[in-house]
Structure formats: C-alpha cells, structure tokens
Write an enzyme that holds these catalytic residues in place. Structure first.
Site, PDB file in Angstrom:
ATOM      1  N   GLY A  40     -33.315  85.846 -47.704  1.00  0.00           N
ATOM      2  CA  GLY A  40     -33.451  85.494 -49.107  1.00  0.00           C
ATOM      3  C   GLY A  40     -33.114  84.049 -49.428  1.00  0.00           C
TER       4      GLY A  40
ATOM      5  CD  GLN B  39     -28.166  92.208 -54.780  1.00  0.00           C
ATOM      6  OE1 GLN B  39     -28.372  93.425 -54.743  1.00  0.00           O
ATOM      7  NE2 GLN B  39     -27.221  91.637 -54.040  1.00  0.00           N
TER       8      GLN B  39
ATOM      9  CB  SER C 115     -33.304  89.546 -48.301  1.00  0.00           C
ATOM     10  OG  SER C 115     -32.536  89.501 -47.125  1.00  0.00           O
ATOM     11  CB  SER C 116     -35.075  92.460 -43.900  1.00  0.00           C
ATOM     12  OG  SER C 116     -34.810  93.540 -43.051  1.00  0.00           O
ATOM     13  CG  HIS C 117     -29.313  91.509 -45.262  1.00  0.00           C
ATOM     14  ND1 HIS C 117     -28.059  91.667 -45.813  1.00  0.00           N
ATOM     15  CD2 HIS C 117     -29.781  90.343 -45.736  1.00  0.00           C
ATOM     16  CE1 HIS C 117     -27.785  90.634 -46.584  1.00  0.00           C
ATOM     17  NE2 HIS C 117     -28.813  89.817 -46.554  1.00  0.00           N
TER      18      HIS C 117
ATOM     19  CB  THR D 249     -41.536  81.909 -32.153  1.00  0.00           C
ATOM     20  OG1 THR D 249     -41.793  80.796 -31.294  1.00  0.00           O
ATOM     21  CG2 THR D 249     -42.378  83.095 -31.725  1.00  0.00           C
TER      22      THR D 249
ATOM     23  CB  CYS E 172     -12.809  84.923 -52.258  1.00  0.00           C
ATOM     24  SG  CYS E 172     -12.712  86.600 -51.603  1.00  0.00           S
TER      25      CYS E 172
END
Length: 374
Positions: free
Chosen positions: A69, A177, A197-199, A235, A323
């Site tokens: 992301g 999100q 984003s994938s994760h 790649t 943090c």
C-alpha cells in the site's frame, strides 16, 4: 493469545498460501521473458490484473502491481503529479492521511508545490464545502483516503469524487483499509487512482497494487524501467500476486457476511463498555464507519500503557499509531478531530478479523475494566 489487531495485518489463509506455493513451483518464469515459461507466467499475471480490476469496476490495464500500500500511494501520486505539474502546482489532501501519503505531501511542499490540508470534524469527516473552497485553477490532484485506519471513519468518497471530477481534478484514494471490507466502485466514485494491499486481506506481505485510470498520463519514476509497463522496477512477484488475487476472491465472496459479523461484534463491545460506565470514549463516526475497527480513548491513561497491559493479559491490540516503549507519539488523527496532545495519546485501536469471536470481545472489555479500576 487473542489477536485484535487485524487492521495492522492479517494472517495468511491456508488456501492463499497453497496458491503461492503452487505458482512458485509451476509459474516460476519471469513474465518479461519471451520463452514459453515466461509467457505462461505473463498469462497468469494478466488474469490476476483483470480479476482485481473487476472487483472494483475498473479497467485491467489500469492495475499496476507493487510491494504494498505505501509504495502504491507514493508511486501513484508521484507519477501523476509529475505528469501534470505543468498544469498547476496545487494539491489537496487531509490532515488524517496514512503516513505514506502525509509525508509524501510534506516532501512535495519542500519541492515547491502548494498543498491544502483539509480539516476534519469531530468524527473524522472532511467538510465538502471546505473541499470546494480549496479548489483553484492550479489544482491538479487531491488524495483523500477512503477510510481512516485509526478510528475507521469512512469518507463520503462518491461526493468527493463527483466534486473533483466536475472540476477536472485527479482523485487519488487510499483504499488499503477498505478493499475487501466494503464495496469499491471506481467508476461510480469517479476515482482516478487508488491503492490496495495484500496483507490486509489475509494475503502475503510485500504485495500490493495501485490503479490509475488508463486515460490519464503518468510519468515513470525511474526512466527506462520495463516491468509493469515502466511503472515500477524489479521482477514481478507472480506467486505473491496470484496469492493476493486469491485472497481478494475469498474476502469478496465473504464481504456481506463479514460486515454483518463485525457490526454485531462492534455493537456488542460498545454496549459492554457503556454498561460498565468506564468513561471510555468511542471515536469515529457512528454510521459511516468500518465495522471491524473500534477506536477507543480512556481519559487519563496513555494508549501505549493500555496496549502493554493488554499484551500482559494475552491480548494484542494497537495504539493506532507507531510508537516506542516510553515514547508514544500523539495520533495525528486524534489531533485533527480536536483532541489535545495528551488526549491524542490516549487512543487505542481494536480491530476484528475472521477468527474473532464474541468471547474475545468480552475478555478485552473485562481487561479494560481492570485497567481503568487500577
């Protein structure tokens, strides 16, 4: 341990990991290679591109695969701004964007661009009138997130897109999100560019994508790059992309069921908190809200202390901002919605996932109760 930090990252699903392994062994060719093994990898890559585009009602040739992301945000915005800077040097964003966007705009300011940072109300919503007033003849792009990652407030992206489209301004939207959590319609929302984003959706880490309307110009950030049509060097990660696409197919098939589940869990948590009269405040919007994110603040107690105490009880949550032990930074989202510096350090974020059950919600509220009493 009870994991309630799904907005930070998610565990990879077994089916997704299986696809990653199978593609790694059977489609290992470089998709840029001209031989048959490379061509097979390219065919799979293009199928993934189309599948992801279809999920958002976009065009397949607008999808560019990245490492995640943050890189998607940076490359998309940079590529578009560089392509259209001859038309103007004014940009618009908000005070509550993800750090990858916020710090990029600060960098663009240092390079001579003029940036308007829109304020938000007490719930985290931008004001549409303020957006309209910020637009001028030199405005070329606005980047406004679909949803805030700390308190979960969903922006009125359809209205935002309409305003920007009517004024000929490029609309970039950080959807990291929201992708897979709520519907996204690129054409209906007049989104010109977005990031995913994938994760965040039970896929592998290190994989993401951005979308850029194929009718728009963009400027490559590294000249003479050949991968992803010159958008990004390196790649292409075909196994990761195939796994990402599989994760997207799964989460989209479960979306409505998940929304219902997370709303019930969120309502249960808020009800328990209110019944105990602990003085804990629920942040964010009551309705325009991602159901799996609950932003909370406990008056007089720093979020980092609450996070560490929850960890001691076997519960993983987050403060909603990066943090270090002994040095929690105030949440810029909390500051933007009108909190003081001390109040902005009180934020904790609890986020649900597909393994979350009601008993875990009850446990975390019990722990919060004990922390407040202590």
């Amino acid at each position: 341990m009870i994991y309630l930090d799904y907005a930070a990252t998610t565990p990879i699903k077994r089916e997704v990991l299986h696809v990653f392994n199978e593609v790694s062994m059977n489609y290992f060719g470089n998709p840029s290679s001209l031989h048959d093994i490379g061509s097979e990898a390219m065919k799979l890559l293009e199928l993934c591109r189309k599948e992801l585009a279809d999920k958002m009602n976009g065009e397949s040739d607008g999808i560019y695969f990245t490492s995640g992301g943050s890189e998607s945000n940076i490359l998309a915005i940079r590529s578009l701004v560089d392509a259209y800077k001859d038309k103007g040097h004014h940009l618009i964003t908000t005070a509550t964007e993800h750090s990858s966007v916020f710090h990029l705009f600060k960098q663009l300011e240092s390079e001579g661009f003029s940036v308007t940072y829109l304020s938000v109300d007490e719930y985290g919503h931008i004001r549409l009138d303020e957006l309209k007033k910020a637009i001028n003849q030199r405005t070329i792009l606005a980047s406004i997130q679909h949803s805030n990652s700390e308190i979960g407030t969903i922006q009125p992206v359809e209205e935002i897109g309409r305003i920007l489209n009517e004024n000929g301004i490029i609309f970039h939207c950080d959807c990291v999100q929201t992708f897979g959590k709520v519907p996204i319609n690129i054409k209906k929302y007049h989104i010109d560019s977005l990031s995913i984003s994938s994760h965040k959706i039970y896929g592998p880490k290190g994989v993401g994508a951005c979308y850029i309307n194929p009718t728009l110009l963009w400027k490559a950030q590294l000249p003479d790059t050949t991968h992803e049509n010159g958008f990004r060097p390196g790649t292409v990660n075909v196994p990761g992309i195939a796994a990402f696409t599989t994760a997207a197919q799964i989460i989209y098939s479960e979306m409505q069921e998940n929304i219902k589940k997370y709303r019930a869990l969120r309502n249960r948590m808020i009800t328990l908190i209110q019944d105990l009269n602990l003085g804990i405040m629920v942040e964010g919007h009551g309705d325009e809200q991602l159901p799996h994110i609950v932003g909370l603040s406990i008056p007089g107690i720093q979020g980092q202390y609450v996070m560490l105490e929850c960890n001691r009880y076997g519960i993983a949550i987050s403060t909603g901002s990066a943090c270090q032990v002994g040095q929690q930074k105030p949440s810029k989202t909390m500051m933007a919605i009108g909190k003081s510096t001390d109040e902005a350090k009180q934020l904790i974020r609890i986020s649900f996932g597909d393994q979350t059950v009601e008993s875990e919600i009850e446990k975390v509220v019990d722990v919060l109760h004990s922390i407040v009493k202590k």
